[in-house]
Motif scaffolding. Sequence first.
Motif, PDB file in Angstrom:
ATOM      1  N   MET A 145      35.216 -11.290 -18.080  1.00 25.17           N
ATOM      2  CA  MET A 145      36.672 -11.212 -18.260  1.00 25.17           C
ATOM      3  C   MET A 145      37.096 -12.242 -19.299  1.00 25.17           C
ATOM      4  N   ASN A 147      40.792 -14.032 -20.820  1.00 30.37           N
ATOM      5  CA  ASN A 147      42.244 -14.189 -20.647  1.00 30.37           C
ATOM      6  C   ASN A 147      42.772 -15.031 -21.783  1.00 30.37           C
ATOM      7  N   THR A 211      58.427 -11.039 -25.427  1.00 26.56           N
ATOM      8  CA  THR A 211      57.282 -11.165 -24.530  1.00 26.56           C
ATOM      9  C   THR A 211      56.465  -9.882 -24.608  1.00 26.56           C
ATOM     10  N   ILE A 213      52.545  -8.325 -22.811  1.00 28.47           N
ATOM     11  CA  ILE A 213      51.244  -8.506 -22.156  1.00 28.47           C
ATOM     12  C   ILE A 213      50.413  -7.268 -22.452  1.00 28.47           C
ATOM     13  N   ASN A 227      48.700 -12.598 -22.952  1.00 30.54           N
ATOM     14  CA  ASN A 227      50.152 -12.709 -22.762  1.00 30.54           C
ATOM     15  C   ASN A 227      50.732 -13.492 -23.940  1.00 30.54           C
TER      16      ASN A 227
ATOM     17  N   MET B 145      58.901 -14.235 -18.292  1.00 32.83           N
ATOM     18  CA  MET B 145      57.504 -13.814 -18.091  1.00 32.83           C
ATOM     19  C   MET B 145      56.841 -14.785 -17.135  1.00 32.83           C
ATOM     20  N   MET B 146      55.916 -14.264 -16.335  1.00 32.10           N
ATOM     21  CA  MET B 146      55.120 -15.109 -15.438  1.00 32.10           C
ATOM     22  C   MET B 146      53.648 -14.730 -15.600  1.00 32.10           C
ATOM     23  N   ASN B 147      52.789 -15.747 -15.723  1.00 32.84           N
ATOM     24  CA  ASN B 147      51.351 -15.521 -15.896  1.00 32.84           C
ATOM     25  C   ASN B 147      50.617 -16.297 -14.821  1.00 32.84           C
ATOM     26  N   GLN B 149      46.971 -16.927 -12.279  1.00 34.10           N
ATOM     27  CA  GLN B 149      45.518 -16.842 -12.154  1.00 34.10           C
ATOM     28  C   GLN B 149      45.100 -17.137 -10.720  1.00 34.10           C
ATOM     29  N   ALA B 224      55.025  -9.794 -15.745  1.00 36.19           N
ATOM     30  CA  ALA B 224      54.228 -10.698 -14.916  1.00 36.19           C
ATOM     31  C   ALA B 224      52.801 -10.178 -14.859  1.00 36.19           C
ATOM     32  N   HIS B 225      51.848 -11.101 -14.836  1.00 39.46           N
ATOM     33  CA  HIS B 225      50.467 -10.670 -14.683  1.00 39.46           C
ATOM     34  C   HIS B 225      49.713 -11.668 -13.826  1.00 39.46           C
ATOM     35  N   ASN B 227      45.450 -12.611 -13.402  1.00 43.35           N
ATOM     36  CA  ASN B 227      44.021 -12.342 -13.580  1.00 43.35           C
ATOM     37  C   ASN B 227      43.250 -13.043 -12.470  1.00 43.35           C
ATOM     38  N   ARG B 243      46.618 -20.820 -10.833  1.00 47.27           N
ATOM     39  CA  ARG B 243      47.511 -21.235 -11.918  1.00 47.27           C
ATOM     40  C   ARG B 243      48.718 -20.326 -11.993  1.00 47.27           C
ATOM     41  N   ARG B 245      52.187 -19.868 -14.731  1.00 49.66           N
ATOM     42  CA  ARG B 245      52.972 -20.277 -15.891  1.00 49.66           C
ATOM     43  C   ARG B 245      54.222 -19.410 -15.885  1.00 49.66           C
ATOM     44  N   VAL B 247      57.601 -18.543 -18.015  1.00 43.55           N
ATOM     45  CA  VAL B 247      58.265 -18.661 -19.307  1.00 43.55           C
ATOM     46  C   VAL B 247      59.725 -18.312 -19.125  1.00 43.55           C
TER      47      VAL B 247
END
Lengths: 325, 325
Positions: A145, A147, A211, A213, A227, B145-147, B149, B224-225, B227, B243, B245, B247
């Motif tokens: 993977m 990222n 934004t 993704i 992202n 946006m939200m990222n 993990q 939003a994602h 991983n 994690r 993040r 934005v």
Amino acid sequence: MKVCFSGGSGHSGSVIAALSRLPQVELSGFCKTYDAEKMNAIRHLNLPEYPSLEVMLDTVHPDILVSDGMFCRHTPDAIAALERGIPVFCEKPVSISEEQYNALANVLRAPNAPLFWAMQTSRYMDCFYTARCLVQEGAIGQIRMMNSQKSYQLGTRPAFFSHRDQYGGTIPWVSIHAIDWMLWICGKRCRRVFSSQSSLENRGNGSLEMTAITLMELEGDILAHVNTDYYRPQGAPSHGDDRLRIVGTTGILEVREDQVYLMNDQEDGRSPLPLRHFPRLLFEDFMHALNGGTDCLITPEDSLYSTYVALKAQEAADLGHPILL
Amino acid sequence: MKVCFSGGSGHSGSVIAALSRLPQVELSGFCKTYDAEKMNAIRHLNLPEYPSLEVMLDTVHPDILVSDGMFCRHTPDAIAALERGIPVFCEKPVSISEEQYNALANVLRAPNAPLFWAMQTSRYMDCFYTARCLVQEGAIGQIRMMNSQKSYQLGTRPAFFSHRDQYGGTIPWVSIHAIDWMLWICGKRCRRVFSSQSSLENRGNGSLEMTAITLMELEGDILAHVNTDYYRPQGAPSHGDDRLRIVGTTGILEVREDQVYLMNDQEDGRSPLPLRHFPRLLFEDFMHALNGGTDCLITPEDSLYSTYVALKAQEAADLGHPILL
């Protein structure tokens, strides 16, 4: 070697950065691709300005065209040069529509097509080059993977960023860097791509997506995402906040703040690793390829492919469904 | 208040962690949900074991059931208790299929349904709680946006992780934490979801997905994602590497290594901010809700909703196309 510029507001700076190593290169002129074009990268050089690309090409007969204008001009300007037998060093994305892409790919398919490179600047950054070297040396086993992140300050953008038909989209303009470095590092093709994006809260910049993704499925069931945003605060210590995390079967590697961190059997991921340095700068490497060098970090095929995937990622966002490649 | 456990290998530890603050609670028994179940969270307590859930419920008449067995048992065990009027403190995901979900939601829709909570443990971690407080105080403006993990060590997993019909999938088991904290922090509903996943290189664990990426489009065009992977090296300093993040229009907030970093007009993002601390532990908050408290970090509706979104994210990965919610 006479070099001319069509536009010069993007990564044309990579040509200037390599000049001291390329005494054979002479900068011979430029044309703007729109009236208000600031030519940031080259305006301090006071090169001769030509009224149009065609006049410049047919007057100067340059040995290389740098295509770095409004993004919708990358493809037609490149084709104008290629059809005159002139190699092209082209800002990414090399095309902003599938129609442009097909026209360019068609020209490049011809026997003896001149050299054509996209300015995939990230490949020459020590951090990404080091990441690729470590992956190739087996530091994390098999990639499973990837990222990525691209985060930019918005600042004040040229007016054409507000118009999709001139700008092309944030995925092909910004996310493409990460799409390219992931494709390059793992050496796999993309099988399916999906994206989401939003133009809300874009501070009056028309259709500009703030934004995005993108989710890619690569050969071998490798997942990858990027992202992207334009919300990096103006007070941030740098314009961009590029990140890459590569998850492998035996370790995890990360690029952040231009450093490389590795966690595997030997490394605990706490301290940045020594960076490797590719000996040639981007435009120097292009000149090396022109002279027949084959040990370069970019190929004409790669230059097309990253744009192709980015365009499909953009299309997926626009259509709202995944696209098989 | 008699508490019984159906299974006890997951976040039942959150009950044990709160015991010293809850003198009214008495742990009264457990049943296994499969023969080899290790009951990691409670086996040191030597509670009475019952041969089945029904025998336990109808013998002990507990005041609370903790449903923390094999994941396919969360829903039926919860329903068995709820139908007897017993509140349920349930491991996430509360269901591993849409059929289970609908059955559970139907029971909870009844007037005077007992209290039902999912163990959304991350909401009680200082770092995520602090992130939510800061967002609510306007530290980053509007969320765009939200990222996220989730990265775990694989270690040795129970055999049922190899079977989708018992395990449910890595998205509902692992990614759900991030799905939940993102939905919770932004307070928006999910409009569309897409995911990719891979079970390759899973070290002999059947159908277990080792990687997954979920992309959500929330109300208000918020992207939003998350991983997720099981490849965190065994030598890593912690089991997980969560994690987040976020934005926003005026700043970017990050959670990593249990700390919170903020970059906006005032903060440069270099140093971790002081953490806020919610006064009640997770299970203590559940008991507070049982006593009529309304200032809790979880609601029955939230408990269902995160699982619903996670199940749709799983379905999208299985089907290979985005799902509208």
